[in-house]
Design a protein around this motif. Structure first.
Motif, PDB file in Angstrom:
ATOM      1  N   LYS A 123      13.608   1.929   0.945  1.00 55.76           N
ATOM      2  CA  LYS A 123      12.465   0.982   0.880  1.00 55.76           C
ATOM      3  C   LYS A 123      11.106   1.455   1.307  1.00 55.76           C
ATOM      4  N   ARG A 124      11.282   2.197   2.667  1.00 54.92           N
ATOM      5  CA  ARG A 124       9.533   2.598   3.013  1.00 54.92           C
ATOM      6  C   ARG A 124       9.160   3.319   2.282  1.00 54.92           C
ATOM      7  N   PRO A 174       8.199  -3.044  -4.735  1.00 60.07           N
ATOM      8  CA  PRO A 174       6.916  -3.470  -4.514  1.00 60.07           C
ATOM      9  C   PRO A 174       6.279  -3.803  -6.126  1.00 60.07           C
ATOM     10  N   ASP A 175       5.047  -4.466  -5.821  1.00 55.35           N
ATOM     11  CA  ASP A 175       4.470  -4.854  -7.167  1.00 55.35           C
ATOM     12  C   ASP A 175       4.080  -3.484  -7.927  1.00 55.35           C
ATOM     13  N   ASP A 204       7.530   1.465  -0.602  1.00 56.58           N
ATOM     14  CA  ASP A 204       6.262   0.739   0.051  1.00 56.58           C
ATOM     15  C   ASP A 204       5.145   1.806  -0.201  1.00 56.58           C
ATOM     16  N   GLY A 215       4.245   2.554  -3.641  1.00 58.37           N
ATOM     17  CA  GLY A 215       3.355   1.306  -4.137  1.00 58.37           C
ATOM     18  C   GLY A 215       2.052   1.160  -3.694  1.00 58.37           C
ATOM     19  N   THR A 216       1.661   1.766  -2.820  1.00 63.27           N
ATOM     20  CA  THR A 216       0.400   1.341  -2.032  1.00 63.27           C
ATOM     21  C   THR A 216      -0.459   2.657  -2.193  1.00 63.27           C
TER      22      THR A 216
END
Length: 319
Positions: A296-297, A26-27, A300, A303-304
């Protein structure tokens, strides 16, 4: 956690393969490898605020976590998180890999039951000697099965046992009813054990469950009963189990023990009514793709600024 970008900026993975498998990141999050033998690659330890622990032998590296002074989040690759919270303190958020190992561990639990009851392990030994030995063995059908542990893996074991026409009794920390029926309290274990043919252990190892399957529970099992442990070795009293099995009164099929590895001179190795696998419950072909999907989850979420899954400790540093 807030809905804005989370505080995690630098996360380490224990090996390059796992790091590459979770790409793209993620960014705002960068990642590197920290195998705990050396310092993280191209990153100062003070910059590390999240760590993915190794899958195997994670307990041996927990002492190194204190070197990451700004650590906020630790992700285990195992369902159990033995010693992790103690190693990082209350301010660090800790997540388990609950669900990742459920199918594989449930498979092994049922496999150990079948192998032991049907004598498949003995047949494999006889094959090496070219010996044909016909015996009438116990069937899993109609056995009275006591399942100690009703979490994610326990639920998967329960689902797999139903087609075998067993009489299933489930035990949790407290008595309650759920969609599958009644769950007995662990306080009833001695009474329940007295009417059990197969005892399957899959409860997590905590201070409340250490030695849960102790001398009295084991002694209450009928002659010829089978104990299957796919949880943690410390949930079962090793000395009491060994005495019962070596005497020939009950059998065991165990994937875990305390200590591990079992010493080469331990009497369980020579017991004819013991079946031992080397802690391989979750280590199958299903593991890697499932841990990658979970990571991956988690990335994410980090990252958010969302809450990651499987939190076993909500640390203040990530709130």
């Amino acid at each position: 956690m807030s809905s804005t970008a989370g505080p995690i900026k630098t996360i380490t993975f224990p090996d390059r393969e796992l790091l590459e498998a979770v790409q793209p990141l993620p960014d705002g999050i960068r990642a590197t490898v920290w195998d705990f033998r050396d310092d993280p690659v191209d990153v100062d330890l003070a910059e590390v605020d999240a760590v993915v622990l190794p899958y195997l032998n994670a307990q041996t590296v927990l002492g190194s976590l204190s070197r990451a002074g700004n650590l906020k989040f630790v992700q285990a690759q195992t369902t159990g998180i033995d010693g992790v919270r103690e190693a990082v303190g209350a301010n660090v958020t800790v997540a388990s890999a609950a669900g990742v190992h459920a199918a594989s561990t449930a498979e092994l639990a049922v496999g150990l039951v079948l192998a032991s009851l049907r004598g498949i392990d003995k047949a494999a030994q006889d094959q090496l000697e070219g010996r044909w030995r016909h015996e009438r063995r116990l069937s899993l059908a109609d056995r009275r099965v006591l399942l100690v542990g009703v979490g994610g893996i326990g639920a998967e074991i329960s689902k797999r046992l139903i087609p075998f026409d067993v009489e299933l009794t489930r035990v949790g920390s407290q008595a309650r009813d759920d969609n599958e029926g009644h769950v007995h309290s662990k306080d009833e274990l001695i009474q329940l054990a007295a009417n059990t043919d197969v005892l399957i252990v899959i409860t997590p190892l905590t201070e409340g469950t250490r030695g849960l399957i102790g001398r009295e529970v084991l002694a209450a099992l009928p002659d010829g009963a089978l104990l299957v442990n796919v949880a943690r070795g410390g949930v079962v009293d090793s000395e009491a189990l060994t005495a019962e099995v070596v005497s020939g009164r009950i059998s065991c099929a165990i994937d875990v023990f305390d200590p591990e590895p079992i010493p080469a001179t331990h009497p369980l190795w020579q017991a004819e009514n013991a079946l031992i696998t080397p802690h391989v419950g979750g280590d199958t072909s299903a593991f890697f793709p499932r841990i990658v999907h979970l990571l991956k989850r988690q990335l994410d979420a980090l990252g958010t600024g969302s809450e990651p899954e499987n939190l076993v400790q909500q640390g203040t540093d990530l709130s």
